[in-house]
Design a protein around this motif. Structure first.
Motif, PDB file in Angstrom:
ATOM      1  N   LYS A  24      31.919  31.402  16.231  1.00 40.58           N
ATOM      2  CA  LYS A  24      30.769  30.994  17.039  1.00 40.58           C
ATOM      3  C   LYS A  24      29.499  31.767  16.688  1.00 40.58           C
ATOM      4  O   LYS A  24      28.393  31.280  16.905  1.00 40.58           O
ATOM      5  CB  LYS A  24      31.089  31.173  18.521  1.00 40.58           C
ATOM      6  CG  LYS A  24      32.169  30.230  19.031  1.00 40.58           C
ATOM      7  CD  LYS A  24      32.481  30.495  20.496  1.00 40.58           C
ATOM      8  CE  LYS A  24      33.531  29.510  21.020  1.00 40.58           C
ATOM      9  NZ  LYS A  24      33.906  29.809  22.425  1.00 40.58           N
ATOM     10  N   HIS A  25      29.659  32.981  16.158  1.00 32.38           N
ATOM     11  CA  HIS A  25      28.494  33.826  15.851  1.00 32.38           C
ATOM     12  C   HIS A  25      28.648  34.422  14.446  1.00 32.38           C
ATOM     13  O   HIS A  25      28.887  35.620  14.282  1.00 32.38           O
ATOM     14  CB  HIS A  25      28.360  34.943  16.893  1.00 32.38           C
ATOM     15  CG  HIS A  25      28.231  34.442  18.295  1.00 32.38           C
ATOM     16  ND1 HIS A  25      27.052  33.954  18.809  1.00 32.38           N
ATOM     17  CD2 HIS A  25      29.157  34.336  19.295  1.00 32.38           C
ATOM     18  CE1 HIS A  25      27.240  33.587  20.066  1.00 32.38           C
ATOM     19  NE2 HIS A  25      28.504  33.797  20.376  1.00 32.38           N
ATOM     20  N   PRO A  26      28.541  33.587  13.426  1.00 31.77           N
ATOM     21  CA  PRO A  26      28.795  34.045  12.053  1.00 31.77           C
ATOM     22  C   PRO A  26      27.798  35.093  11.558  1.00 31.77           C
ATOM     23  O   PRO A  26      28.093  35.787  10.576  1.00 31.77           O
ATOM     24  CB  PRO A  26      28.705  32.752  11.233  1.00 31.77           C
ATOM     25  CG  PRO A  26      27.859  31.837  12.056  1.00 31.77           C
ATOM     26  CD  PRO A  26      28.185  32.152  13.478  1.00 31.77           C
ATOM     27  N   LEU A  27      26.637  35.218  12.193  1.00 34.00           N
ATOM     28  CA  LEU A  27      25.653  36.194  11.738  1.00 34.00           C
ATOM     29  C   LEU A  27      25.818  37.570  12.380  1.00 34.00           C
ATOM     30  O   LEU A  27      25.097  38.500  12.039  1.00 34.00           O
ATOM     31  CB  LEU A  27      24.232  35.676  12.019  1.00 34.00           C
ATOM     32  CG  LEU A  27      23.814  34.416  11.263  1.00 34.00           C
ATOM     33  CD1 LEU A  27      22.393  34.026  11.623  1.00 34.00           C
ATOM     34  CD2 LEU A  27      23.938  34.631   9.746  1.00 34.00           C
ATOM     35  N   ILE A  28      26.771  37.684  13.303  1.00 33.11           N
ATOM     36  CA  ILE A  28      27.007  38.970  13.962  1.00 33.11           C
ATOM     37  C   ILE A  28      28.314  39.565  13.449  1.00 33.11           C
ATOM     38  O   ILE A  28      29.381  38.972  13.610  1.00 33.11           O
ATOM     39  CB  ILE A  28      27.076  38.818  15.492  1.00 33.11           C
ATOM     40  CG1 ILE A  28      25.808  38.184  16.038  1.00 33.11           C
ATOM     41  CG2 ILE A  28      27.294  40.183  16.149  1.00 33.11           C
ATOM     42  CD1 ILE A  28      25.847  37.924  17.539  1.00 33.11           C
ATOM     43  N   ALA A  29      28.219  40.707  12.807  1.00 31.95           N
ATOM     44  CA  ALA A  29      29.397  41.400  12.298  1.00 31.95           C
ATOM     45  C   ALA A  29      29.792  42.496  13.282  1.00 31.95           C
ATOM     46  O   ALA A  29      29.042  43.455  13.492  1.00 31.95           O
ATOM     47  CB  ALA A  29      29.103  42.008  10.927  1.00 31.95           C
ATOM     48  N   LEU A  30      30.953  42.328  13.911  1.00 34.26           N
ATOM     49  CA  LEU A  30      31.427  43.314  14.875  1.00 34.26           C
ATOM     50  C   LEU A  30      32.228  44.402  14.174  1.00 34.26           C
ATOM     51  O   LEU A  30      33.088  44.119  13.342  1.00 34.26           O
ATOM     52  CB  LEU A  30      32.304  42.661  15.939  1.00 34.26           C
ATOM     53  CG  LEU A  30      31.653  41.686  16.920  1.00 34.26           C
ATOM     54  CD1 LEU A  30      32.667  41.247  17.961  1.00 34.26           C
ATOM     55  CD2 LEU A  30      30.444  42.314  17.594  1.00 34.26           C
ATOM     56  N   GLU A  31      31.949  45.649  14.521  1.00 31.68           N
ATOM     57  CA  GLU A  31      32.758  46.784  14.073  1.00 31.68           C
ATOM     58  C   GLU A  31      33.332  47.450  15.308  1.00 31.68           C
ATOM     59  O   GLU A  31      32.594  47.937  16.164  1.00 31.68           O
ATOM     60  CB  GLU A  31      31.929  47.797  13.293  1.00 31.68           C
ATOM     61  CG  GLU A  31      32.750  49.019  12.868  1.00 31.68           C
ATOM     62  CD  GLU A  31      31.910  50.117  12.243  1.00 31.68           C
ATOM     63  OE1 GLU A  31      32.417  51.262  12.131  1.00 31.68           O
ATOM     64  OE2 GLU A  31      30.749  49.842  11.872  1.00 31.68           O
ATOM     65  N   LEU A  32      34.656  47.457  15.429  1.00 29.45           N
ATOM     66  CA  LEU A  32      35.305  48.042  16.595  1.00 29.45           C
ATOM     67  C   LEU A  32      35.581  49.521  16.361  1.00 29.45           C
ATOM     68  O   LEU A  32      36.142  49.900  15.333  1.00 29.45           O
ATOM     69  CB  LEU A  32      36.620  47.325  16.905  1.00 29.45           C
ATOM     70  CG  LEU A  32      36.549  45.840  17.260  1.00 29.45           C
ATOM     71  CD1 LEU A  32      37.905  45.362  17.746  1.00 29.45           C
ATOM     72  CD2 LEU A  32      35.486  45.566  18.305  1.00 29.45           C
ATOM     73  N   ARG A  33      35.189  50.330  17.298  1.00 28.24           N
ATOM     74  CA  ARG A  33      35.535  51.752  17.312  1.00 28.24           C
ATOM     75  C   ARG A  33      36.534  51.969  18.437  1.00 28.24           C
ATOM     76  O   ARG A  33      36.175  51.982  19.614  1.00 28.24           O
ATOM     77  CB  ARG A  33      34.288  52.603  17.547  1.00 28.24           C
ATOM     78  CG  ARG A  33      33.225  52.491  16.465  1.00 28.24           C
ATOM     79  CD  ARG A  33      33.493  53.409  15.301  1.00 28.24           C
ATOM     80  NE  ARG A  33      32.399  53.342  14.329  1.00 28.24           N
ATOM     81  CZ  ARG A  33      31.329  54.130  14.372  1.00 28.24           C
ATOM     82  NH1 ARG A  33      31.200  55.039  15.334  1.00 28.24           N
ATOM     83  NH2 ARG A  33      30.380  54.012  13.456  1.00 28.24           N
ATOM     84  N   ARG A  34      37.798  52.105  18.085  1.00 29.55           N
ATOM     85  CA  ARG A  34      38.848  52.339  19.076  1.00 29.55           C
ATOM     86  C   ARG A  34      38.824  53.810  19.456  1.00 29.55           C
ATOM     87  O   ARG A  34      39.183  54.662  18.662  1.00 29.55           O
ATOM     88  CB  ARG A  34      40.203  51.944  18.508  1.00 29.55           C
ATOM     89  CG  ARG A  34      40.311  50.489  18.119  1.00 29.55           C
ATOM     90  CD  ARG A  34      41.528  50.220  17.270  1.00 29.55           C
ATOM     91  NE  ARG A  34      42.779  50.396  17.989  1.00 29.55           N
ATOM     92  CZ  ARG A  34      43.545  51.464  17.947  1.00 29.55           C
ATOM     93  NH1 ARG A  34      43.172  52.521  17.218  1.00 29.55           N
ATOM     94  NH2 ARG A  34      44.683  51.539  18.617  1.00 29.55           N
ATOM     95  N   ASP A  35      38.416  54.088  20.674  1.00 20.23           N
ATOM     96  CA  ASP A  35      38.227  55.486  21.052  1.00 20.23           C
ATOM     97  C   ASP A  35      38.435  55.642  22.550  1.00 20.23           C
ATOM     98  O   ASP A  35      37.976  54.815  23.337  1.00 20.23           O
ATOM     99  CB  ASP A  35      36.809  55.937  20.682  1.00 20.23           C
ATOM    100  CG  ASP A  35      36.683  57.453  20.608  1.00 20.23           C
ATOM    101  OD1 ASP A  35      37.605  58.147  21.079  1.00 20.23           O
ATOM    102  OD2 ASP A  35      35.668  57.935  20.099  1.00 20.23           O
TER     103      ASP A  35
END
Length: 306
Positions: free
Chosen positions: A129-140
């Motif tokens: 749905k949002h191809p221009l947004i790159a999510l980076e998850l920080r598991r913390d």
């Protein structure tokens, strides 16, 4: 003549609740933008007021007593009522919703259990749905400061919804209920709530059993025996391996229940006093991407309820 109130100052109650929930005066001070000494003074003032010891102080830190845990639960409920009473209408921004017109990265701080069990399986839908947004998850497990120096743009937090210096948008409540593995006790479920007295109850430091007991009418106190965990993933894996009955959050066990690794014991659930929030700084330069993430989380949460 003004009637004398028996209530301690609100800041004292907030400091005490945070110290119990985080099991740390230092982390409570960070969350409330106070000094560690100020949090300690608030706790001591409450102890003197009640004439009871609320923390066991040892060289390695200070640990809340069962009385403190019970009191903190009641305070937390009261704080949530006050927060919702003064909550402005419409938690989502009134700005015109716009999608980012160019690629943008969004670094998201999230607790590992929620990241692994609820968020990660849904990320393909967000990417589509949002191809221009790159999510980076920080598991913390640490509370992201969102101060521009830690590289975190937005955080997903599970808590009371009141954190100083940031915006917080509630997107999902949480149901809690007991689960067990089909292999525990050869799959023989307890028939009545009271039958839990004959089960091994797996415990989590920040998810006590007592509120659920009270909600279903059991005059049980917090269990003392049984394994104690500080990680929800470890707790649920122990339950799936047949080690006992766990009090689970619905978002963390939906896949395990669907696949048969865990089973709900009863349909009765209790809405937790904590909830899920999107948290960000008002001066963030990535408002459009954050708004897109917020709207998507609301949609997913609504679909989850449906």
């Amino acid at each position: 003549m003004q009637k004398r109130t028996h209530l301690p100052p609100l800041q004292t109650l907030r400091a005490f609740e945070a110290a119990v929930r985080l099991e740390s005066f230092t982390r409570a001070a960070d969350e409330l933008a106070l000094t560690q000494g100020a949090v300690s003074q608030h706790v001591r003032a409450l102890e003197e007021r009640l004439s009871v010891q609320l923390f066991v102080r040892e060289r390695g830190g200070a640990w809340p007593t069962p009385r403190a845990q019970s009191l903190a639960l009641q305070i937390r409920q009261g704080l949530n009522v006050l927060e919702r009473a003064f909550e402005p209408p419409g938690r989502l921004s009134n700005r015109v919703h716009r999608r980012p017109r160019q690629s943008v990265s969004l670094t998201v701080s999230v607790l590992p259990p929620f990241a692994d069990r609820w968020l990660a399986p849904r990320l393909e839908d967000f990417r589509r749905k949002h191809p221009l947004i790159a999510l980076e998850l920080r598991r913390d497990v640490a509370l992201a400061r969102l101060n521009g120096r830690d590289g975190i743009d937005v955080a997903l937090r599970y808590g009371p919804g009141t954190w100083p210096g940031v915006q917080a948008d509630h997107f999902m409540d949480e149901a809690i209920f007991p689960v067990m593995s089909p292999i525990y006790r050869n799959g023989v479920r307890p028939r009545r709530f009271a039958d839990l007295a004959h089960c091994t109850l797996l415990r989590h430091r920040s998810q006590p059993w007592e509120p659920w007991f009270q909600a279903v009418g059991l005059d049980f106190t917090e269990p003392r025996g049984g394994p104690l965990f500080d990680d929800a993933n470890a707790l649920l894996e122990a339950a799936a391996n047949g080690q006992g009955v766990a009090l689970a959050r619905g978002s963390l066990v939906e896949r395990d229940v669907a696949e048969g690794r865990l089973m709900r014991l009863w349909k009765r659930s209790v809405t937790d006093i904590y909830a899920h929030y999107v948290v960000w700084r008002a001066d963030s330069a990535k408002h459009e991407a954050i708004d897109a993430l917020r709207r998507w989380l609301h949609e997913e949460a609504a679909r989850n309820v449906a």
